[in-house]
Design a protein around this motif. Sequence first.
Motif, PDB file in Angstrom:
ATOM      1  N   GLU A   1       0.996  -1.652  -0.243  1.00 15.49           N
ATOM      2  CA  GLU A   1       0.079  -0.279  -0.114  1.00 15.49           C
ATOM      3  C   GLU A   1       0.531   1.688   0.395  1.00 15.49           C
ATOM      4  N   ASP A   2       1.620   1.464   1.093  1.00 16.79           N
ATOM      5  CA  ASP A   2       2.352   2.461   1.052  1.00 16.79           C
ATOM      6  C   ASP A   2       3.381   3.035   0.100  1.00 16.79           C
ATOM      7  N   CYS A   3       4.183   2.082  -1.463  1.00 19.43           N
ATOM      8  CA  CYS A   3       5.199   1.743  -1.702  1.00 19.43           C
ATOM      9  C   CYS A   3       4.691   1.836  -2.784  1.00 19.43           C
ATOM     10  N   LYS A   4       3.376   1.826  -3.657  1.00 21.72           N
ATOM     11  CA  LYS A   4       3.032   1.248  -4.143  1.00 21.72           C
ATOM     12  C   LYS A   4       3.371   2.254  -5.152  1.00 21.72           C
ATOM     13  N   ASP A   5       4.459   2.860  -5.467  1.00 26.37           N
ATOM     14  CA  ASP A   5       4.774   3.473  -6.568  1.00 26.37           C
ATOM     15  C   ASP A   5       6.219   3.132  -6.738  1.00 26.37           C
ATOM     16  N   LYS A   6       6.217   2.674  -6.124  1.00 31.02           N
ATOM     17  CA  LYS A   6       8.242   1.937  -6.452  1.00 31.02           C
ATOM     18  C   LYS A   6       7.597   0.638  -6.496  1.00 31.02           C
ATOM     19  N   LEU A   7       7.570   0.476  -6.330  1.00 28.02           N
ATOM     20  CA  LEU A   7       6.720  -1.205  -6.665  1.00 28.02           C
ATOM     21  C   LEU A   7       6.228  -1.518  -7.915  1.00 28.02           C
ATOM     22  N   ASP A   8       6.835  -2.282  -8.652  1.00 27.71           N
ATOM     23  CA  ASP A   8       6.518  -2.930  -9.910  1.00 27.71           C
ATOM     24  C   ASP A   8       5.353  -4.112  -9.998  1.00 27.71           C
ATOM     25  N   ASP A   9       4.054  -4.258 -11.069  1.00 29.23           N
ATOM     26  CA  ASP A   9       3.694  -4.947 -11.057  1.00 29.23           C
ATOM     27  C   ASP A   9       4.367  -6.588 -10.638  1.00 29.23           C
ATOM     28  N   ARG A  10       5.611  -6.520 -10.653  1.00 30.00           N
ATOM     29  CA  ARG A  10       6.182  -8.309 -10.477  1.00 30.00           C
ATOM     30  C   ARG A  10       6.206  -8.454  -8.725  1.00 30.00           C
ATOM     31  N   ALA A  11       6.409  -6.792  -8.758  1.00 31.53           N
ATOM     32  CA  ALA A  11       7.495  -6.899  -6.753  1.00 31.53           C
ATOM     33  C   ALA A  11       5.749  -7.526  -6.403  1.00 31.53           C
TER      34      ALA A  11
END
Lengths: 390, 147
Positions: free
Chosen positions: A196-206
């Motif tokens: 939730e908190d790092c949604k912007d930094k994580l890609d779909d795979r992560a």
Amino acid sequence: MDIWGDDPSFGLKKFFMGFPSETLLNELRTTLGKMEIALGMVPSAIAWTSSLGLIEWCNATFDLLVAQPHIQNLGADLRQVLPLQREGRVLPPETHPVHLALRGEKYFHEVYSLRTKGKPREIEISWTQIPIPKQEDIFVFLILDVTERRKAEQTVRQAAELAAVNKELGSFSYSVAHDLRTPLRSINGFSKILMEDCKDKLDDRALEYFQSIRSESKRMGQIIDALLNLSQVTRAGVRFARVNLSEIVQEIIKGFRNEPSGRQVEFIVAPGLIVDGDSNLIRLVLQNLLWNAWKFTIKKTQARIEFGMIQKDGIPTYFVKDNGVGFDMNYAEKLFGAFQRLHNLNDFPGNGIGLATAKKIIQRHKGNIWAEAAVDQGATFYFTLGEAVS
Amino acid sequence: MNSKNIILLVEDNPGDTLLALRALKQHEITHEIVVAHDGAEAVQYLLGTGTFMGRSIPLKPRLVLLDLKMPKIDGLEVLRRLRADSRTKILPVVILSTSKEEEDILKSYNLGANSYICKPIDFDQFTKAIENLGLYWLTLNEFCLPF
């Protein structure tokens, strides 16, 4: 009492004054005979010896205990007739209780192992020193066979130890379950928080990886719960009462129908099947069997699950039958072991503990559980209660 | 400070504490959340002993969320002491535990717990449980101070 007397003239005098008559002697003999029989009937072995430890008399119980004819015991050295061991080692002569007795020592309550030609026995020995005027003291030995008592004591001790171990095991699995669940909650929770908190930094795979972490931690939680169930089933007592199997099956099926699965499954439940058993435990068995049937028919367009009873060798045998994927009978014996799975986790989820739990429960009801199946031909699980069918 | 606005969370595990705080905040629960890190701290806070000694009237929270397995004084002992004291006798206490053991649940109710929630492993279910709990105890349920 000095019947005959040392002084011949005095003895002679007595002869005239009142020598024991034939009647009196006969009476004495009869009494002695009665006493010998009576003493042979007491559970203790009795022997008396001279001050040198030679057996002057022993009762029948003694002969039985040492497994030797009466005639051989008379005159024999009691130390040799009683070969003793303590803690698996032959007793040195100087600590042999007979030796201690002859030395004038008091007895103490000690258990010895008696190793004669007969069966090994556990015995306790006590004694009394009897002074005889103008003669050497005699020693009366009382030997008690405590083999059975010791065995009973040991059984009681073992039962108590077992109960303690069981209790310890219970609290052990309890703390393990508790201590494992807490970190799992953190793994699951913080994965979610990162998603939730790092949604912007994580890609779909992560994000997908985090989702895997979450679902796997959840699954481990379920395994821990199932294991705890299994250990509880093993330890908890069985509370017998009348149990309506048909009603329980209907309740479980209702639970399936409430799930939004969109599946069309035909259920056939034989009515009025009543048994004696532990309602909660038997519900767990039926839940596991029906859940398996439900799971393994998921790919069938016309799934069919049946619960009923047949007589096998005159014993009521209950069954849960489905028309699902079945299994290869070559693996049938693996079915009921903990963590045994015959199917791929992706196709059919499960923790591999359900049938192990079911088997434990059926065993605790002195019954039997087994399965018959063929690949793609469905499976039937049978169980009996109270009487085991081979 | 209005005591009606305090929730006391008694929890020794830092992970569970953070997760509970997050779940509580997510559902717009605006109460101040005080964390006691073990049973001893909870008893000190609620009964005004130890570090909190000398406080005229201890601030009574609206709700206590109590973990069971904790070092020093465990949850059941905290509950026993709260129920034995007239000032905290009727304080709403919800047990929030990992344990599903019948024995723990039974002991908690016998000691006067108001509710018993088993913390789910799945965080979605965990937040759902906290949400329901907040909704019931902070909104639906009528609250009353002991005196």
